[in-house]
Motif scaffolding. Structure first.
Motif, PDB file in Angstrom:
ATOM      1  N   GLY A 123      18.020 -48.682  48.710  1.00 11.91           N
ATOM      2  CA  GLY A 123      17.279 -49.215  49.387  1.00 11.91           C
ATOM      3  C   GLY A 123      18.854 -50.005  49.654  1.00 11.91           C
ATOM      4  O   GLY A 123      19.234 -51.071  48.435  1.00 11.91           O
TER       5      GLY A 123
ATOM      6  N   ASP B  79      21.708 -43.971  49.939  1.00 11.46           N
ATOM      7  CA  ASP B  79      20.161 -44.967  50.336  1.00 11.46           C
ATOM      8  C   ASP B  79      18.997 -43.791  50.763  1.00 11.46           C
ATOM      9  O   ASP B  79      17.823 -43.437  50.781  1.00 11.46           O
TER      10      ASP B  79
ATOM     11  N   ALA C 182      14.520 -40.970  50.064  1.00 14.49           N
ATOM     12  CA  ALA C 182      13.925 -42.111  50.437  1.00 14.49           C
ATOM     13  C   ALA C 182      14.786 -41.585  52.603  1.00 14.49           C
ATOM     14  O   ALA C 182      15.409 -42.442  52.542  1.00 14.49           O
TER      15      ALA C 182
ATOM     16  N   ARG D 130      13.980 -42.706  56.111  1.00 14.41           N
ATOM     17  CA  ARG D 130      13.290 -43.586  56.969  1.00 14.41           C
ATOM     18  C   ARG D 130      13.311 -43.393  58.753  1.00 14.41           C
ATOM     19  O   ARG D 130      13.773 -42.308  59.341  1.00 14.41           O
TER      20      ARG D 130
ATOM     21  N   ARG E  88       8.776 -48.323  57.968  1.00 12.15           N
ATOM     22  CA  ARG E  88      10.554 -48.656  57.327  1.00 12.15           C
ATOM     23  C   ARG E  88      10.994 -47.142  56.728  1.00 12.15           C
ATOM     24  O   ARG E  88      12.059 -46.322  56.937  1.00 12.15           O
ATOM     25  N   GLN E  89      10.210 -47.017  55.272  1.00 14.59           N
ATOM     26  CA  GLN E  89      10.813 -46.297  54.147  1.00 14.59           C
ATOM     27  C   GLN E  89      10.231 -45.709  53.539  1.00 14.59           C
ATOM     28  O   GLN E  89       8.886 -46.120  53.206  1.00 14.59           O
TER      29      GLN E  89
ATOM     30  N   THR F  38       9.697 -43.471  49.814  1.00 15.54           N
ATOM     31  CA  THR F  38      10.399 -42.993  49.316  1.00 15.54           C
ATOM     32  C   THR F  38       9.982 -42.591  48.567  1.00 15.54           C
ATOM     33  O   THR F  38       8.357 -42.166  47.132  1.00 15.54           O
TER      34      THR F  38
END
Length: 963
Positions: free
Chosen positions: A539, A701, A738, A740, A748-749, A751
């Motif tokens: 992240g 990411d 992860a 988005r 937002r995201q 995981t």
């Protein structure tokens, strides 16, 4: 000077009265001669001295007269509102433009000028002249002669290399038809340029290659290339900046700021949604960084609720961050952060990670408000910094950060990938700062004596101590051997300012790790880190609500399985000794010294400390020595070695030594390989006395993974280090995905992750096996939720006591549990993480609830930080226990340098109730007053008031003298 000023004003009036042709006449002349015209702009007054304002127009008119007499066609006119010299020249109908600036320091004058081709903005010639103020007219003549060869004339001679004379307004030839620009400093390029040379080289220190666009030429302060990289020029001030947070000095209107910040989160590379302007200045003593930060929200919506210096909560506020890489190694640096309330913090960064938040240099800041946002000014003394020697003009790395917490947005001066962690740490992506002229002989010399007195009670001592008065004094000395090497010396070291350690519940058979808090060991602590690699987690920022990978939420977040690599050097081992009952007592430190710093690509750390004997814990007089060296290799990699020695071993006769080598290699943006090999030497513990580790990490990411293998031998014995296990092999792997999601506005995201932790004893038996699957959601509001399921196996070769009434017997245990957590965003008045855990625990069950990192904002100065962890353990045929840990911290901050804090902690695992009351006042930077009250009480006897075990009232005063 007055005579020169009156003569200059008279000459200027004559020029302005009509000695020069009009713009129209100049264009006609240019057309007739078929030559490109030259516009000369008034020179900027960088010094900001109002009585010198006439210099700028005078220099321009003198240049115009001299060059026109030499056959150059000159265009006159007022400078239009344009952002660059090239735009101004085009607006005046010129093919070339001359601009520049002047600075006065006392009776010394520096004039900087440059010739720019208006079509492409290419700087084809620069000139910098120094002289006395009384020599102004001679300097103007020299300047004209210096610039003349780069300009066209009516006879067709001279001119910029390869440049054909062109009539103003004539269409420019295609880019392919134009000659290449001269190898000079340029405005922003269309593509990333190759590294360029920065000024400031000497015979002792060669010029430094700039990792980015070329250095800007005065009066420009910023160059930015097509991919967003920035090179910024610092501007000298004629006198110290008035540090009040109000940007009302004249140079803020004259010196161009850097702006155009780019998001790291949530939209990587997009322009920041709020405007930020920043300046870098310096004088003979300090570096100054100022900023104007616009905000579209009213102040009532800003997240600004912390004033305490170095508070963790500052990261959760709106703040402006400054990262300085003063050795320009693109991996190590210093970070400073300021929020709108004036709260500030600082920390050191080593290898783009491993922050040392306990580093406290001398610096100052002030904040203010304007209609539309807030402002700040910072002052950092050169004596608080370490940098390359031999360079009068330094080249540093610079990153500026804007944290817009109410939007959950982070933006930087240069683009920073969203992967790989906080952008403040990613010094390899930082911009470049040039032009900082450091004072010669900038060697730190500080003396810091202390005096301490107090009353102490300890009923467990033999004989008991009741209100025993004590007093002592000592001294620390810091001396800069060079600008980049610092020696520290201490005599009769005292650690009374150490804050009481926050209690932890330990539901494992392994020792807990408490970090170092003692001042002497803190500066440049990262140099001594050994075998430390990249942190896992793809992240771009934030703090996860999930329990540690492969760990257990029980016990307040302590790792259950352990297996972490040994810490080869752990300074907390020095001055603390455990007696036969397992109680840790302090051992007097007589004195010692440290040497830290850099020599070229090498980082060096050396330490020696001598402790006294202490009969009540059986400690003998002992010398502790450490030597650490590492070398930068490639762009972001390093290799190193360490040697530690304890003159009196705790596990055998004679001494204990440990030596090892390590390395960390970074490839591309997110791929890391690190490892170490180490061996100890202790008489009676020969064979199987080594440890090694290899780790592969990819920190993207969207995707991230890590593979880790670690070995610790049965006789590996780092006695100035820290270990939780002996004689084991560990293989650990984890991966995460992860995404988005663009179609879910509130998220937002996501995981999704999994991990496997597999530990074997030296004999090959499975000791620990932990498999975990986890899921986490981060919302745009900064709230987070996390869930995981964990399957564990533990082999106990020895029983261990979990609580006074519960002991886990020898055997193998297979169990499974579930965990869930909700973390509230920091913008909320009440923030923190609620967690719950339920499932198997050895041969029984565990039910745990907790509230960690809680914070209730009463006012920006007054906060309550509650925390609770309740663990209910039920083990058939063994027993059951409820183990609570309750903490409550109250903090009232009078100013960022003065606060009162109260901490009450109850831990049922040792039936202790602790109280810590603390007043800290930094009455001048680096000098402090402490007033501290501590007590610990035994609550094990029910129906009776807590029994006092120990109590202390301490007053300590330190005074820093800096020479």
């Amino acid at each position: 000077m007055a005579r020169l000023e009156s003569i200059g004003r008279a000459v200027l009036i004559l020029f302005l009265a009509g000695s020069a042709p009009s713009a129209a006449a100049a264009q006609e002349a240019g057309a007739a001669d078929d030559n490109g015209a030259v516009a000369i702009l008034p020179f900027a007054n960088i010094s900001g001295i109002a009585t010198d304002d006439w210099f700028g127009a005078g220099i321009a008119e003198s240049l115009a007269a001299s060059l026109q007499g030499a056959g150059v066609t000159i265009v006159h006119g007022e400078r239009p509102a344009a952002t660059t010299d090239a735009e101004a020249g085009r607006a005046l109908g010129a093919t070339w433009v001359i601009g520049g600036s002047y600075q006065r320091q006392g009776e010394r004058l520096r004039i900087t000028a440059r010739v720019v081709e208006t079509a492409g903005g290419t700087v084809v010639r620069t000139s910098i002249l120094d002289g006395a103020t009384a020599e102004l007219f001679a300097l103007q003549d020299r300047l004209a002669a210096d610039l003349r060869p780069s300009l066209p004339d009516a006879r067709g001679g001279g001119g910029a290399p390869g440049a054909a004379a062109r009539r103003p307004g004539r269409p420019e030839p295609p880019a392919a038809a134009r000659p290449p620009a001269a190898p000079a400093r340029a405005e922003p390029a269309a593509a990333p340029p190759a590294p360029s040379l920065a000024a400031g080289g000497s015979a002792m220190a060669p010029r430094v290659l700039i990792d980015g666009p070329p250095a800007p030429v005065a009066p420009a302060t910023v160059t930015r290339d097509a991919v967003g990289r920035v090179t910024m020029r610092a501007t000298r001030l004629p006198q110290p900046l008035r540090l009040d947070g109000v940007l009302d000095e004249g140079f803020y209107e004259v010196v161009p700021p850097v702006d155009g910040f780019l998001q790291q989160m949530p939209l990587e590379g997009a322009p920041a949604t709020e405007r930020t302007q920043a300046w870098v200045f310096f004088d003979d003593e300090n570096v100054y960084i100022s900023a104007r930060l616009w905000d579209s929200a009213p102040e009532s919506r800003w997240v600004a609720n912390e004033m305490l210096r170095d508070s963790f909560q500052l990261v959760m506020n709106e703040y402006f961050g400054i990262a300085l890489d003063t050795f320009y190694d693109r991996r190590n640096g210093l970070n400073f952060m300021i929020n709108p309330l004036g709260g500030f913090g600082d920390y050191q960064i080593t290898d783009e990670s491993n922050p040392n938040i306990d580093w406290n240099p001398i610096w100052d800041s002030a904040t203010g408000r304007f209609d539309g946002g807030w402002t700040l000014e910072t002052q950092i003394p050169f004596k608080s910094l370490r940098f390359r020697p031999g360079l009068d003009e330094q080249v540093w790395g610079l990153q500026l950060t804007r944290n817009i917490r109410w939007k959950n947005e982070v933006a930087h001066m240069t683009p920073v990938p969203i992967s790989g962690g906080p952008g403040d740490f990613r010094l390899s992506a930082a911009g470049t700062l040039t032009g900082v002229e450091v004072p010669r002989g900038n060697r730190t010399f500080e003396i810091k004596p202390y005096a301490i007195g107090g009353l102490a009670t300890d009923v467990n001592a033999v004989p008991a101590i009741v209100n025993d008065g004590t007093g002592d004094a000592g001294i620390d000395v810091k001396f800069g051997l060079t600008e980049n090497l610092t020696a520290d010396f201490t005599y009769n070291t005292d650690f009374a300012q150490v804050e009481v350690d926050q209690q932890q519940v330990n539901l494992t058979r392994f020792s807990l790790f408490f970090p170092e808090k003692r001042d002497f060991f803190l500066e440049s602590r990262g140099i001594f880190d050994f075998g430390v690699g990249a942190n896992f987690g793809g992240g771009g920022g934030g703090f996860s609500a999930a329990r540690p990978t492969g760990g257990s939420a029980a016990g307040g977040g302590a790792f259950f399985g352990g297996g972490d690599a040994p810490t080869i050097f752990f300074s907390r081992r020095i001055g603390l000794e455990a007696n036969e009952d397992g109680l840790t007592r302090t051992v007097p430190i007589l004195g010692g010294g440290r040497l830290t710093g850099r020599i070229g690509p090498f980082s060096i750390g050396a330490l020696t400390i001598q402790t006294d004997s202490q009969q009540d814990v059986g400690a003998l007089a002992t010398n502790f020595s450490v030597f650490r060296v590492s070398r930068d290799v490639l762009r972001r990699s390093r290799v190193g070695a360490i040697l530690t020695r304890r003159s009196v071993s705790t596990r055998g006769p004679g001494s204990n030594e440990v030596y090892g080598v390590d390395g960390q290699f970074a490839f591309y943006d997110n791929l890391y390989v690190n490892g170490y090999y180490s061996r100890s030497r202790t008489l009676g513990l020969e064979g199987d006395d080594d440890s090694y580790q290899g780790v592969l990490t990819y920190n993207g990411d969207l995707y991230a993974f890590q593979v880790d293998h670690l070995h610790v031998g049965d006789n590996f014995n780092p006695e100035i280090g820290f270990m939780r296990r002996w004689n084991f092999r560990r293989t650990f792997t984890t991966a995460q995905y992860a995404p988005r999601p663009r179609g879910i506005e509130a998220v937002r995201q996501f995981t999704f992750g999994a991990s496997l932790d597999y530990v074997e004893t030296g004999g090959g038996a499975v000791e620990t096996r932990i498999a975990q699957a986890r899921f986490e959601t981060e919302f745009e509001s900064a709230d987070r939720v996390a869930f995981d399921v964990q399957r564990s196996y533990e082999l106990l070769e020895r029983s261990f006591q979990l609580a006074p009434e519960v002991t886990i017997p020898i055997g193998g245990y297979d169990f499974q549990d579930f965990y869930a957590a909700f973390q509230m965003g920091p913008q909320r008045r009440l923030a923190g993480t609620f967690s719950v855990q339920h499932g198997g625990f050895f041969n029984g069950t565990i039910t745990a609830v907790g509230f960690q990192r809680g914070r209730l904002e009463l006012t920006p100065q007054f906060s309550l930080e509650p925390g609770i962890s309740i663990n209910r353990i039920e083990l058939p045929m063994i027993g059951e226990a409820t183990i609570p840990l309750v903490t409550s911290r109250v903090t009232y901050t009078l100013t960022p340098r003065m606060f009162f804090g109260g901490l009450i902690q109850y831990n049922s695992s040792n039936s202790s109730l602790g109280t810590n009351l603390r007043l800290r006042w930094e009455y001048q930077p680096g000098s402090e007053l402490f007033v501290v009250y501590n007590d610990t009480r035994d609550t094990s006897i029910r129906g009776r008031a807590p029994f006092l075990e120990n109590r202390a009232f301490i007053v300590k005063l330190t005074r820093l003298f800096r020479f």
